[in-house]
Design an enzyme around this catalytic site. Structure first.
Site, PDB file in Angstrom:
ATOM      1  N   GLU A 156       0.850  -1.157   0.037  1.00  0.00           N
ATOM      2  CA  GLU A 156       0.106   0.081   0.073  1.00  0.00           C
ATOM      3  C   GLU A 156       0.813   1.208   0.148  1.00  0.00           C
ATOM      4  OE1 GLU A 156      -2.051   1.240   3.379  1.00  0.00           O
ATOM      5  OE2 GLU A 156      -0.876   0.042   4.779  1.00  0.00           O
ATOM      6  N   TRP A 157       0.301   2.299  -0.487  1.00  0.00           N
ATOM      7  CA  TRP A 157       1.137   3.641  -0.507  1.00  0.00           C
ATOM      8  C   TRP A 157       0.637   4.368   0.648  1.00  0.00           C
ATOM      9  CZ3 TRP A 157       4.526   6.164  -3.335  1.00  0.00           C
ATOM     10  CH2 TRP A 157       4.526   7.548  -3.198  1.00  0.00           C
ATOM     11  N   ILE A 158       1.814   4.775   1.431  1.00  0.00           N
ATOM     12  CA  ILE A 158       1.778   5.540   2.614  1.00  0.00           C
ATOM     13  C   ILE A 158       1.857   7.035   2.239  1.00  0.00           C
ATOM     14  CG2 ILE A 158       2.299   6.108   4.952  1.00  0.00           C
ATOM     15  CD1 ILE A 158       1.223   3.266   4.447  1.00  0.00           C
ATOM     16  N   ASP A 170      16.756  -3.047  12.349  1.00  0.00           N
ATOM     17  CA  ASP A 170      17.556  -1.877  11.365  1.00  0.00           C
ATOM     18  C   ASP A 170      16.785  -0.792  11.385  1.00  0.00           C
ATOM     19  OD1 ASP A 170      19.226  -0.982   9.476  1.00  0.00           O
ATOM     20  OD2 ASP A 170      18.311  -1.979   7.603  1.00  0.00           O
TER      21      ASP A 170
END
Length: 288
Positions: A93-95, A196
Site C-alpha cells: 500500500e502507498w503511505i 534496522d
C-alpha cells in the site's frame, strides 16, 4: 531502469486492475522502487533480481506480518509478493508522507516500546533474514550475549576479515570483547525488535501516524533498536522520552549504545568499505 512488461502484466492480473502510471522512486542500493497508479489507487513496488537476493521480499513480507500481528505499530500492508522468471517483487500500500511532528514522535516512541514488550522463549527468530543485502543468521540462543556474539558479531567479523578490512589487532580486540560481553549488561527477556531502525526505516503519514518499514526482525535485547536509532540521527528527544515513559530501559543503557552498534557498523564496513572502520574501532575500544 524500466520495469519489464511481463512483471507489470503479472501485477495487473493479480490485482485485477490496470496500471496507468509508473514513477521511479529513490530506493537505496539494493532494490528498484516505483510508485504504481491505477485509476483509483496508488501502490509502492519494490523490485530486485531474484537470483542476487533469494527470498529477500518473502522474508521482508514475513517480517512486516510479525510486526503487524503485535497490533502495536503500523506497517504497510503487503498486497503481493511474487516472482517472474528473473525478478522478485513486493507490492505494498502507498503511505502518503507527512511531517514528523511532536505528536508523531511521541506515538513512535510509545508504540515501539509496546512492540518491544512482545517476547519469545529464545533470542533469535524462526527464520534467517537480511540486514541490508547481507544474510542475517537468527539461530536460537537462551542468552542474548551468546546470540549477539554468534549470530551478529562473529559472522560480520568473518566477512570483514575475508575482505581484509580488519587488522590482526582488531580481531584480537573482538576476541577480548566476546569474553567480557556477558558482564557488560544485565540479561532481560527477548524483545521483538525491528533490527534496522534508522531514520530511513520509519515513516510518518499525513495523519501523524508512524509506520515501520524494511524490517530485519528478531527477538533480541531491545536496547539494540534504541542504539541503532542513535547511529545516524533522525529521532528526537520526544521519541526517547515517550519510549522511556512507556517501557523504561535498564540503568546504564546510554553506555551500552556503542556496544550494540558494533553490529550495524560491521555491516556498514562490509557493505561500503573501510570508511566506517574508525567509528567501529572507537566503539570497540570503549569496551576492551
Amino acid at each position: 531502469m524500466p520495469i519489464a512488461e511481463r512483471l507489470i502484466q503479472d501485477i495487473e492480473i493479480k490485482l485485477g486492475k490496470s496500471i496507468i502510471n509508473i514513477t521511479p522512486l529513490s530506493g537505496g542500493s539494493i532494490n528498484r522502487v516505483y510508485s504504481l497508479q491505477t485509476a483509483m489507487e496508488r501502490f509502492v513496488l519494490k523490485v530486485n533480481n531474484r537470483f542476487n537476493f533469494p527470498g529477500m521480499f518473502n522474508l521482508e513480507a514475513q517480517g512486516l506480518e510479525i510486526i503487524c500481528s503485535t497490533q502495536t505499530i503500523a506497517v504497510p500492508e503487503v498486497l503481493i509478493q511474487s516472482e517472474t522468471d528473473t525478478e522478485s517483487y513486493l507490492l505494498m500500500e502507498w503511505i502518503t508522507p507527512g511531517n514528523t511532528t511532536q505528536k508523531a514522535s511521541e506515538a513512535l516512541g510509545e508504540q515501539l516500546a509496546q512492540m518491544h514488550r512482545h517476547t519469545s522463549h529464545s533470542f533469535g527468530f524462526y527464520t534467517d533474514n537480511y540486514m541490508g543485502s547481507l544474510r542475517q543468521s537468527n539461530q536460537l540462543h537462551e542468552r542474548w550475549s551468546d546470540f549477539f556474539i554468534d549470530e551478529r558479531l562473529k559472522p560480520m567479523v568473518r566477512i570483514a576479515q575475508t575482505k581484509q578490512l580488519l587488522t590482526n589487532n582488531d580481531l584480537r580486540l573482538f576476541e577480548l570483547l566476546y569474553q567480557k560481553l556477558p558482564g557488560l549488561f544485565t540479561e532481560e527477556p527477548p524483545a521483538l525488535v525491528h533490527g534496522d531502525l534508522w531514520s530511513g526505516n520509519y515513516m510518518i503519514d499525513a495523519h501523524e501516524k508512524p509506520y515501520l518499514i524494511d524490517p530485519a526482525d528478531s527477538y533480541s535485547n531491545r536496547e539494540f533498536d534504541i542504539a541503532m536509532t542513535t547511529l545516524f540521527g533522525g529521532f528526537d528527544k520526544t521519541f526517547y522520552d515517550a519510549y522511556h515513559a512507556s517501557y523504561p530501559l535498564q540503568t546504564g543503557w546510554q553506555r551500552r549504545l556503542k556496544l550494540w552498534n558494533l553490529y550495524p557498523l560491521l555491516v556498514h564496513v562490509n557493505l561500503f568499505g573501510g570508511t566506517y572502520t574508525n567509528q567501529l574501532r572507537e566503539c570497540l575500544a570503549s569496551f576492551v
